[in-house]
Design a protein around this motif. Structure first.
Motif, mmCIF file in Angstrom:
data_model
loop_
_atom_site.group_PDB
_atom_site.id
_atom_site.type_symbol
_atom_site.label_atom_id
_atom_site.label_comp_id
_atom_site.label_asym_id
_atom_site.label_seq_id
_atom_site.Cartn_x
_atom_site.Cartn_y
_atom_site.Cartn_z
ATOM 1 N N ALA A 241 -2.913 -19.643 -11.516
ATOM 2 C CA ALA A 241 -2.920 -18.408 -10.731
ATOM 3 C C ALA A 241 -2.916 -18.706 -9.241
ATOM 4 C CB ALA A 241 -4.142 -17.568 -11.107
ATOM 5 N N ARG A 242 -3.572 -19.761 -8.834
ATOM 6 C CA ARG A 242 -3.652 -20.130 -7.420
ATOM 7 C C ARG A 242 -2.347 -20.737 -6.910
ATOM 8 N NH1 ARG A 242 -7.217 -24.450 -7.665
ATOM 9 N NH2 ARG A 242 -5.368 -25.773 -7.848
ATOM 10 N N HIS A 244 0.772 -20.819 -8.372
ATOM 11 C CA HIS A 244 2.067 -20.226 -8.733
ATOM 12 C C HIS A 244 1.994 -18.707 -8.740
ATOM 13 C CE1 HIS A 244 3.732 -24.158 -9.781
ATOM 14 N NE2 HIS A 244 2.584 -24.408 -10.387
ATOM 15 N N SER A 245 1.233 -18.154 -7.815
ATOM 16 C CA SER A 245 1.052 -16.699 -7.786
ATOM 17 C C SER A 245 2.352 -15.955 -7.510
ATOM 18 C CB SER A 245 0.008 -16.318 -6.735
ATOM 19 O OG SER A 245 0.417 -16.748 -5.441
ATOM 20 N N ASP A 246 3.334 -16.633 -6.891
ATOM 21 C CA ASP A 246 4.614 -15.991 -6.602
ATOM 22 C C ASP A 246 5.580 -16.064 -7.777
ATOM 23 O OD1 ASP A 246 4.772 -18.745 -6.365
ATOM 24 O OD2 ASP A 246 6.325 -18.686 -4.809
ATOM 25 N N THR A 249 2.390 -14.007 -13.306
ATOM 26 C CA THR A 249 1.296 -13.037 -13.352
ATOM 27 C C THR A 249 0.511 -13.264 -14.632
ATOM 28 O OG1 THR A 249 2.491 -11.362 -12.083
ATOM 29 C CG2 THR A 249 0.690 -10.593 -13.481
#
Length: 264
Positions: A241-242, A244-246, A249
């Motif tokens: 999540a940190r 590859h947040s772009d 989801t």
């Protein structure tokens, strides 16, 4: 691929741990996918038999603990019908695991191939009937498709390509909660969604300083089969999540605030 977010079984009402969010019933977050391989369900939530005969199919102990609302209109089959789909067109069901609230709707889709990790199916067949696994949910004889280890990866995590499904759908094993728990990754054409099942329960567990939910964490810790693996899995998800947040989801199976954001 078109993706529909479904709540297939509201359970007990819970409060958030931070301001700005309303109290809400925990959900059973499922996905309906329109694919070239036909309709695909990710999880089934609770089914018609669970609504009509909960103590028999779900078990009285689980019903007392979870406090399900048992609303027939929330079942996956009724939600598909309201959207104009024929439930017989559901060709595949992918399950994170075989706990009752994740596979209760299997009897409503008896023609579908059911994809699950081999370790999970073996554990369910060996341990049922129990509070976790209820044989009523597979008494109809599902067309199981099971999977073991893999050398493939997805964002650094092990990944399995389910048979007969497009490469935009992956099984991503996330161990600790059950013997064969897996996440399910789906690409919506722009970014990946990762259904994490019960690998975590509350969105604030993905924070750098994790904050478990006081009620959901009781369920989480009491139902784990391997504490160290569960904690390691959550650490991996936090990093995903940190970093590859772009691109990705993440969401869990029962957090109503995650569901509200994605379904809305």
């Amino acid at each position: 691929m078109k993706i529909h977010h479904l709540n297939c079984g509201s359970v007990r009402e819970i409060d958030p741990t931070c301001g700005g969010l309303p109290s809400a019933h925990a959900v059973n977050h499922c996905l309906l996918l329109e694919t070239d391989a036909g309709l695909v369900l990710v999880e089934t939530g609770l089914g018609l038999d669970d609504v009509h005969r909960p103590n028999e199919t779900l078990g009285a102990e689980w019903v007392q603990m979870a406090q399900p609302t048992l609303n027939e209109e929330e079942t996956a089959i009724r939600q598909l019908e309201r959207r104009g789909f024929d439930p017989a067109d559901v060709r595949h069901v992918l399950l994170t695991h075989l706990d009752v609230d994740h596979c209760g709707g299997l009897p409503d889709f008896p023609r579908a191939s059911v994809h699950v990790l081999d370790a999970e199916l073996r554990a369910a067949l060996a341990q049922a009937p129990s509070r976790r696994y209820r044989p009523a949910h597979w008494a109809h004889g599902p067309q199981w498709r099971t999977y073991e280890s893999t050398d493939d990866t997805w964002f650094g995590l092990p990944a399995i390509q389910p048979t007969g499904l497009p490469e935009t759908i992956k099984l991503v094993p996330l161990s600790g909660h059950t013997a064969g728990h897996t996440g399910i990754a789906v690409h919506d054409g722009t970014r990946w969604l990762l259904h994490c099942g019960d690998a975590y329960y509350y969105h604030r567990e993905l924070l750098a300083d994790p904050e478990p939910h006081p009620v959901l964490d009781i369920v989480q810790t009491s139902s784990e089969v391997d504490h160290d693996r569960r904690i390691s899995t959550q650490s991996q998800l936090r990093a995903l999540a940190r970093d590859h947040s772009d691109e990705v989801t993440l969401f869990s199976a029962h957090d109503p605030w995650e569901f509200g954001r994605l379904a809305g």
